[in-house]
Write a protein that holds these residues in place. Structure first.
Motif, short mmCIF file in Angstrom:
data_model
loop_
_atom_site.label_atom_id
_atom_site.label_comp_id
_atom_site.label_asym_id
_atom_site.label_seq_id
_atom_site.Cartn_x
_atom_site.Cartn_y
_atom_site.Cartn_z
N UNK A 1 0.82 -1.21 0.00
CA UNK A 1 0.00 0.00 0.00
C UNK A 1 0.85 1.26 0.00
N UNK A 2 1.96 1.24 0.73
CA UNK A 2 2.79 2.42 0.89
C UNK A 2 3.92 2.52 -0.14
N UNK B 1 2.30 8.39 1.63
CA UNK B 1 1.34 7.35 2.01
C UNK B 1 0.20 7.21 1.00
N UNK B 2 -0.12 8.28 0.29
CA UNK B 2 -1.20 8.21 -0.69
C UNK B 2 -0.70 7.59 -1.99
N UNK B 3 -1.60 6.93 -2.70
CA UNK B 3 -1.21 6.23 -3.92
C UNK B 3 -0.73 7.17 -5.02
#
Length: 347
Positions: A47-48, A214-216
């Motif tokens: 995810x990160x 942290x955001x895509x």
């Protein structure tokens, strides 16, 4: 603009699982409450770090919910590995792997769903006939008017001495064919080591960015990547150091990772044409970590794009698309190679 300086980041680590020092004991035992924690650790790392969520339209939270519900108090170690591996498979990325002492997850659809466009035995029996040379990491053959050099892995070292020997062997020929079909990748440093011998000017070959939040959609700024022509310390008048006559690069869907970078680097040069099938892709440098139980996970962390912004993750299209026809293969003819020979002989 930055110079080419990131070679070591792309060194192939596909075999890392065979060198793990940790070992799962009684792999069929129930890992108890550790299973969910390990699953979450793997999901969060992807995810990160993973760089193609938005590009591929993947809802990673939905994927988590789908696979997390398969974990229970009776989930054993092998089952947990398979659950995480199947979750990672949703990323549709050959650079994404989970590695343990008993298995390595993989996604090979980038070439398994496409025709087989390379046959070394065909070349050996019908073209080379024991007359090829082995110069450094290259298999070299002289078609008298066109030179041929096969490079089977970007993990194999490329020396300037080998490159100069090949270039000067073919300096009076109409052109050179560089065959990277069925080359699964390796070090991007070797991409540079080859490409620098086919330009006499500095060329922008693409641009790169990496996940940094942290955001895509958290990425660094795009940075241009360039190659410069090879310059010897003590040049000799009788030796050529760069070959600027026509060059053809042969590619197929089994040309992956560093081979895709190489195809894009070379396409940026005015004297180069790519022939064959699209490469397999693999346009992101991997980031990896060790999970709490010793398993290793890696995911693509960067994005590489052509100068016009085309992201190469799903492959670099060939300038001239040709498949190895079975009718030709059966009579000892490499369709793609013959197309390249005809192309260069017309130049």
């Amino acid at each position: 603009m930055i110079k080419f300086k990131f070679a070591n980041q792309f060194l192939s680590i596909l075999s890392i699982g065979f060198f793990l020092t940790s070992c799962e004991k009684a792999i069929l035992q129930n890992p108890s409450t550790e299973a969910k924690a390990l699953f979450d650790e793997a999901w969060q790392f992807a995810d990160q770090e993973y760089s193609f969520f938005d590009y591929k339209g993947i809802d990673w939270e939905d994927v988590r919910q789908e696979y997390a519900q398969r974990i229970s108090d009776t989930t054993n170690t092998v089952q947990l590995f398979d659950i995480i591996a199947e979750m990672l498979y949703e990323l549709e990325d050959g650079h994404v792997n989970l590695v343990s002492s008993f298995d390595r997850s993989r996604n090979w659809r980038w070439f398994l769903d496409h025709p087989d466009n390379f046959d070394y035995d065909l070349l050996e029996r019908n073209y080379f006939k024991e007359r090829e040379r082995f110069i450094g990491s290259f298999t070299v053959f002289d078609f008298e008017d066109v030179g041929y050099m096969r490079y089977s892995s970007f993990s194999s070292a490329v020396s300037s001495s080998s490159m100069l020997l090949i270039l000067n062997l073919f300096k009076d020929h109409k052109g050179i064919i560089i065959d990277v079909r069925e080359n699964g990748g390796g070090s991007i440093g070797n991409v540079y080591n080859i490409a620098q011998h086919f330009t006499d000017t500095e060329v922008v070959v693409g641009r790169e960015r990496y996940r940094n939040g942290f955001e895509h959609d958290d990425f660094s700024e795009w940075e241009e990547l360039t190659i410069e022509p090879y310059e010897p310390e003590e040049p000799q008048d009788s030796v050529i150091y760069t070959f600027t006559k026509p060059v053809v690069v042969l590619t197929d869907r089994s040309s992956y990772s560093a081979s895709s970078f190489f195809a894009q680097f070379m396409k940026a040069l005015p004297n180069v044409t790519t022939i064959g099938d699209s490469t397999g892709g693999g346009g992101g440098a991997p980031s990896f970590t060790e999970l709490a139980n010793g398993w290793v996970i890696r995911v693509s962390n960067t994005q590489f794009a052509a100068p016009d912004g085309f992201i190469i993750e799903n492959g670099v299209p060939a300038d001239i698309e040709v498949d190895l026809r079975e009718s030709d293969r059966s009579r000892g003819v490499d369709t793609i190679l013959e197309e390249a020979l005809e192309f260069l002989r017309k130049q």
